[in-house]
Design a protein around this motif. Structure first.
Motif, PDB file in Angstrom:
ATOM      1  N   ILE A  54      12.111  -5.370  -2.304  1.00 27.92           N
ATOM      2  CA  ILE A  54      11.273  -6.862  -1.895  1.00 27.92           C
ATOM      3  C   ILE A  54       9.848  -6.926  -1.921  1.00 27.92           C
ATOM      4  CG2 ILE A  54      13.613  -7.185  -1.540  1.00 27.92           C
ATOM      5  CD1 ILE A  54      12.782  -8.067   1.095  1.00 27.92           C
ATOM      6  N   GLY A  55       9.268  -5.936  -1.849  1.00 23.10           N
ATOM      7  CA  GLY A  55       7.123  -5.911  -1.117  1.00 23.10           C
ATOM      8  C   GLY A  55       7.302  -6.544   0.002  1.00 23.10           C
ATOM      9  N   LEU A  56       7.817  -7.270   0.951  1.00 23.69           N
ATOM     10  CA  LEU A  56       7.063  -8.400   1.922  1.00 23.69           C
ATOM     11  C   LEU A  56       6.975  -7.816   2.824  1.00 23.69           C
ATOM     12  CD1 LEU A  56       9.750 -10.845   1.183  1.00 23.69           C
ATOM     13  CD2 LEU A  56       7.420 -10.933   0.390  1.00 23.69           C
ATOM     14  N   ARG A  57       7.361  -5.914   3.443  1.00 24.57           N
ATOM     15  CA  ARG A  57       7.172  -5.086   4.717  1.00 24.57           C
ATOM     16  C   ARG A  57       6.893  -4.039   4.573  1.00 24.57           C
ATOM     17  NH1 ARG A  57      10.284  -6.108  10.883  1.00 24.57           N
ATOM     18  NH2 ARG A  57       9.351  -5.752  11.291  1.00 24.57           N
ATOM     19  N   THR A  58       6.288  -3.753   4.598  1.00 22.18           N
ATOM     20  CA  THR A  58       5.131  -3.016   4.676  1.00 22.18           C
ATOM     21  C   THR A  58       5.103  -2.113   5.564  1.00 22.18           C
ATOM     22  OG1 THR A  58       3.508  -2.954   4.233  1.00 22.18           O
ATOM     23  CG2 THR A  58       4.291  -3.385   2.630  1.00 22.18           C
ATOM     24  N   ASN A  59       4.835  -0.741   5.723  1.00 27.98           N
ATOM     25  CA  ASN A  59       4.631  -0.004   6.375  1.00 27.98           C
ATOM     26  C   ASN A  59       3.980   1.440   6.338  1.00 27.98           C
ATOM     27  OD1 ASN A  59       4.594   1.389   8.894  1.00 27.98           O
ATOM     28  ND2 ASN A  59       7.148   2.085   7.974  1.00 27.98           N
ATOM     29  N   THR A  60       2.268   1.382   7.058  1.00 29.79           N
ATOM     30  CA  THR A  60       1.787   1.751   7.020  1.00 29.79           C
ATOM     31  C   THR A  60       0.802   2.949   8.022  1.00 29.79           C
ATOM     32  OG1 THR A  60       0.943   0.192   5.366  1.00 29.79           O
ATOM     33  CG2 THR A  60      -0.860   2.116   6.798  1.00 29.79           C
ATOM     34  N   ALA A  61       0.373   3.906   8.080  1.00 28.36           N
ATOM     35  CA  ALA A  61       0.126   4.858   8.848  1.00 28.36           C
ATOM     36  C   ALA A  61      -1.193   4.557   9.367  1.00 28.36           C
ATOM     37  CB  ALA A  61       0.270   6.526   8.332  1.00 28.36           C
ATOM     38  N   VAL A  62      -0.775   5.263  11.072  1.00 32.41           N
ATOM     39  CA  VAL A  62      -2.127   4.558  12.134  1.00 32.41           C
ATOM     40  C   VAL A  62      -3.224   4.866  11.069  1.00 32.41           C
ATOM     41  CG1 VAL A  62      -2.769   4.692  13.952  1.00 32.41           C
ATOM     42  CG2 VAL A  62      -0.748   3.931  13.761  1.00 32.41           C
TER      43      VAL A  62
END
Length: 127
Positions: A54-62
């Motif tokens: 859905i592309g609404l809640r991404t997760n990215t490394a610090v």
């Protein structure tokens, strides 16, 4: 299992930008969670960023948060990784990976969750 192909890697100076692309072989890619991983020589593979279907809640490394941004264009079966303010420590081989449903609206950077892997593309950040 989907075939994934990465592109957009290359040599860039510190502070520069690159945009990586991950293109899948089938339209069902739109239902997949997608992640970017990277690996430098002598180091373990690490998760960089991921995006659910859905592309609404991404997760990215610090380590890259605020500099890298993941997005997708499902009409083109493609996921992008926009990399800005690149640093020498960003150098490595970047892999695209995906897994199918279920999609809970979030994603993880756990390597074991991903089933489809591309061959990777080299990113080198150097003066």
């Amino acid at each position: 299992q989907l075939q994934l192909v990465e592109s957009g890697g290359g040599l860039v100076q510190p502070g520069g930008s690159l945009r990586l692309s991950c293109t899948a072989s089938r339209f069902t890619f739109r239902y997949h969670t997608v992640a970017w991983f990277r690996q430098a020589p002598g180091k373990e593979r690490e998760g960089v960023s991921c995006i659910p279907s859905i592309g609404l809640r991404t997760n990215t490394a610090v380590s890259v948060k605020g500099r890298f941004s993941i997005s997708r264009d499902n009409d083109k079966n493609t996921v992008f990784l926009q990399m800005n303010s690149l640093k020498p420590e960003d150098t490595g081989y970047y892999f695209c990976a995906s897994h199918g449903p279920p999609d809970t609206g979030t994603c993880t950077l756990l390597e074991g969750q991903y089933r489809d892997w591309g061959q990777g593309t080299q990113v080198t950040v150097s003066s």
